[in-house]
Design an enzyme around this catalytic site. Structure first.
Site, PDB file in Angstrom:
ATOM      1  N   SER A 129      20.349  -9.750 -52.018  1.00 28.16           N
ATOM      2  CA  SER A 129      20.204  -8.600 -52.412  1.00 28.16           C
ATOM      3  C   SER A 129      21.592  -7.543 -52.240  1.00 28.16           C
ATOM      4  O   SER A 129      21.662  -6.083 -52.467  1.00 28.16           O
ATOM      5  CB  SER A 129      19.794  -8.494 -50.379  1.00 28.16           C
ATOM      6  OG  SER A 129      18.307  -8.619 -50.113  1.00 28.16           O
ATOM      7  N   GLU A 148      13.888   0.968 -46.243  1.00 36.60           N
ATOM      8  CA  GLU A 148      13.470  -0.527 -46.349  1.00 36.60           C
ATOM      9  C   GLU A 148      13.197  -1.116 -45.045  1.00 36.60           C
ATOM     10  O   GLU A 148      13.094  -0.818 -43.931  1.00 36.60           O
ATOM     11  CB  GLU A 148      14.897  -0.641 -46.082  1.00 36.60           C
ATOM     12  CG  GLU A 148      14.596  -2.439 -46.557  1.00 36.60           C
ATOM     13  CD  GLU A 148      16.302  -3.582 -46.268  1.00 36.60           C
ATOM     14  OE1 GLU A 148      16.646  -4.209 -47.089  1.00 36.60           O
ATOM     15  OE2 GLU A 148      17.077  -3.263 -44.937  1.00 36.60           O
TER      16      GLU A 148
END
Length: 594
Positions: A152, A377
């Site tokens: 990520s 997110e």
């Protein structure tokens, strides 16, 4: 025919056949360098890849990836021009990018069905996620500079800075150094937005210092350096930890909204925090500060000195009481670690939808505002998959969907670009031949009694679910089946948030998947999302559409837009002035002429 066979036999006997199957000396994939057969004298739009022997000849640093991103932008615009399309020129006042961390295609498909079945909307397969109906889609290639399957940190750095980087890197390119914090530093979309006077915000269900949100504001060698205690000895005094960067450095200390978990890295650990459901995995551990600094209170004090309109909240109740039209800077930290999976939400925790609504409320400042850029997110999709918690992961997809719905309702589609995508995928599989309407989290072949083994529709290539499903003492004699029969699990067990679906390779933590991820786009500039592209291209879409950063002056469309906007503002101001003068003029006429 006989002579052809004789020739083939002779060639094989001489060993020449093997020599003809050697790989080509150079493999080019959508090359940005060198000449080719393309209409513009170029063979493509992506980076050039070489074999091991000469790979050092290409340094995939910031200039390299900027060329790749701008090249892709140019290609996309040229295709639109040839098709006589002009929607690519539409400019976005506001930009909201939703990241479903780990939300690959299998997760989206399964999450869609889960939503339909959870809400009891028919069978489930016919359900739609809010972003399924966005008008434009594309596929992003997610690999890191040094990894075929990414993490990520590297992917978020690509999305938010326009530069692909290494596994673990935050806001730095591949030239990063543990001993030089200035080397390889990159600006993010938040830097670009703030330079244009736009308001900025970050919302996440993870720690606010976690990889994806961190890439919007931090520049640090490694994603794990969230606390001062995590910075290795050789880098102390050189690299500041991620939490410090949020409070001390731009663009972090200029963010108008910061909402998520992470009290512990911020030095504001809550000793009385309650955890009702015990989830497992490495992500459930969190660093603590050793410098005795409470960075959350320091953040509040810094903004209180600049403006009285700053708020620091710790609970859902406090968040919902915020006067969004008056507060200029808002920080909300709701857990020591990540916010709990929504399927087991603890009292006092806000939903992603509520955080998104509050963030938009704080960022939106009306027609005269230059606009805003917001990251939202859904970070726990990823973490659920890492532990093979399929139910928890799919419920997080539903949670993200609700947040997207809220954003669509609160924003003007004519002035807000909304992107929904993932940073990477996972090794989760949606498989078997389950019947229409079968429980997406249930068995795939329970309708086939003759099958030797009943297995789940959602399974994993690897992860800790391997250990949970091993037959051990339940293995029947003389059986080759090493898995425990699903019928031995109770309904209570399989519907638990901590139930792990089966994995076929034993790992403590399930891995990511390397396939492309989908990008959904709606609003001004959304038509720039099309086809297959490198993941870093998304930063250039936001830059070009938002008239900020490296693609602002790619052509004259931003100048024309700003001139038009300026003219409209002047006209609006003149109209407002005329309206304000009308009562005065009427009063004068009455006084002097009647």
């Amino acid at each position: 025919m006989h002579s052809v066979l004789l020739i083939l036999a002779a060639v094989c006997a001489a060993g020449a056949w093997a020599a003809t199957v050697q790989p080509p000396p150079v493999i080019q994939t959508l090359s940005t360098a060198g000449s080719g057969s393309g209409s513009d004298g170029d063979s493509g739009i992506g980076p050039e890849f070489r074999l091991e022997a000469d790979k050092e000849s290409v340094l995939e640093d910031a200039p390299f990836w900027r060329r790749v991103g701008l090249k892709q932008l140019g290609k996309t615009i040229e295709k639109a021009k040839r098709a006589k399309e002009n929607s690519y020129q539409h400019k976005a006042k506001n930009i909201i990018i939703f990241i479903g961390d780990g939300m690959g295609l299998s997760t989206i498909s399964a999450g869609r069905i889960y939503k339909g079945q959870y809400l009891k909307h028919g069978h489930g397969e016919e359900e739609m996620l809010s972003f399924d109906e966005f008008p434009h889609t594309g596929l992003a290639k997610t690999y890191n500079v040094d990894k075929q399957v990414p993490d990520s940190a590297g992917t978020a750095t690509a999305i938010f800075t326009g530069v692909k980087s290494d596994y673990g890197a935050i806001g730095m390119d591949t030239t990063r150094s543990k001993l030089n914090a200035s080397q390889g530093r990159l600006d993010s979309i938040m830097d670009w937005a703030q330079r244009e006077g736009k308001r900025t915000g970050v919302v996440t269900t993870t720690r606010i210092t976690h990889a994806t949100p961190a890439a919007t504001f931090a520049r640090v060698y490694h994603r794990d350096w969230e606390c001062d205690t995590e910075v290795p000895q050789e880098s102390i005094g050189i690299h500041a930890d991620i939490a410090r960067q949020l409070v001390e450095n731009a663009p972090g200390n200029r963010l108008n909204v910061v909402l998520g978990g992470g009290l512990s890295p911020m030095g504001a650990f809550n000793e009385s925090e309650v955890q009702t459901v015990r989830f497992e995995g490495g992500t459930e551990t969190i660093c603590k500060r050793n410098d005795e600094r409470n960075l959350a209170k320091e953040w509040l004090q810094r903004h209180a000195n600049d403006s009285a309109d700053a708020a620091l909240v710790y609970t859902r109740e406090q968040l919902l009481k915020v006067d969004v039209e008056e507060v200029d800077h808002l920080m909300g930290l709701f857990r020591n670690n990540h916010i709990t999976y929504s399927i087991a939400r603890e009292q006092g925790e806000p939903s992603l939808q509520e955080m998104t609504e509050t963030a938009i409320g704080v960022l939106e400042r009306g027609k005269q505002s230059p606009g805003y850029v917001l990251l939202v997110e859904g970070g726990r999709i990823d973490q659920g998959h890492h532990q093979n918690y399929a139910r928890a992961a799919l419920h997080e997809v539903y949670e993200l969907d609700l947040a997207v719905q809220a954003a669509l309702k609160m924003t003007d589609s004519e002035e807000t670009l909304i992107l929904v995508t993932a940073d990477h995928s996972h090794s989760v599989t949606f498989n078997g031949y389950p019947e229409r309407g079968a429980d997406i989290l249930g068995a795939a072949n329970s309708h086939k009694p003759k099958d030797p083994m009943v297995y789940e529709t959602i399974t994993y290539a690897n992860g800790p679910g391997y250990f949970d499903h091993l037959a051990n003492e339940t293995k029947p004699a003389n059986s080759s089946n090493v898995w425990m029969p699903l019928k031995l699990y109770t309904k209570e067990q399989t519907e638990s948030p901590t139930y792990r679906h089966m994995a076929t390779l034993a790992l403590k933590d399930e891995t990511h998947g390397g396939e492309d991820v989908i990008v959904f786009a709606s609003g001004p500039g959304s038509s720039l999302v099309r086809g297959v592209f490198e993941q870093n291209y998304l930063a250039y879409v936001m830059s070009y559409a938002g008239c900020m950063g490296p693609a602002k002056n790619f052509d004259d469309s931003c100048n024309r837009h700003l001139a038009t906007a300026g003219g409209n503002k002047a006209e609006s101001s003149a109209a407002a002035l005329r309206l304000s003068l009308l009562p005065l003029l009427a009063a004068w006429l009455i006084a002097h002429l009647l």
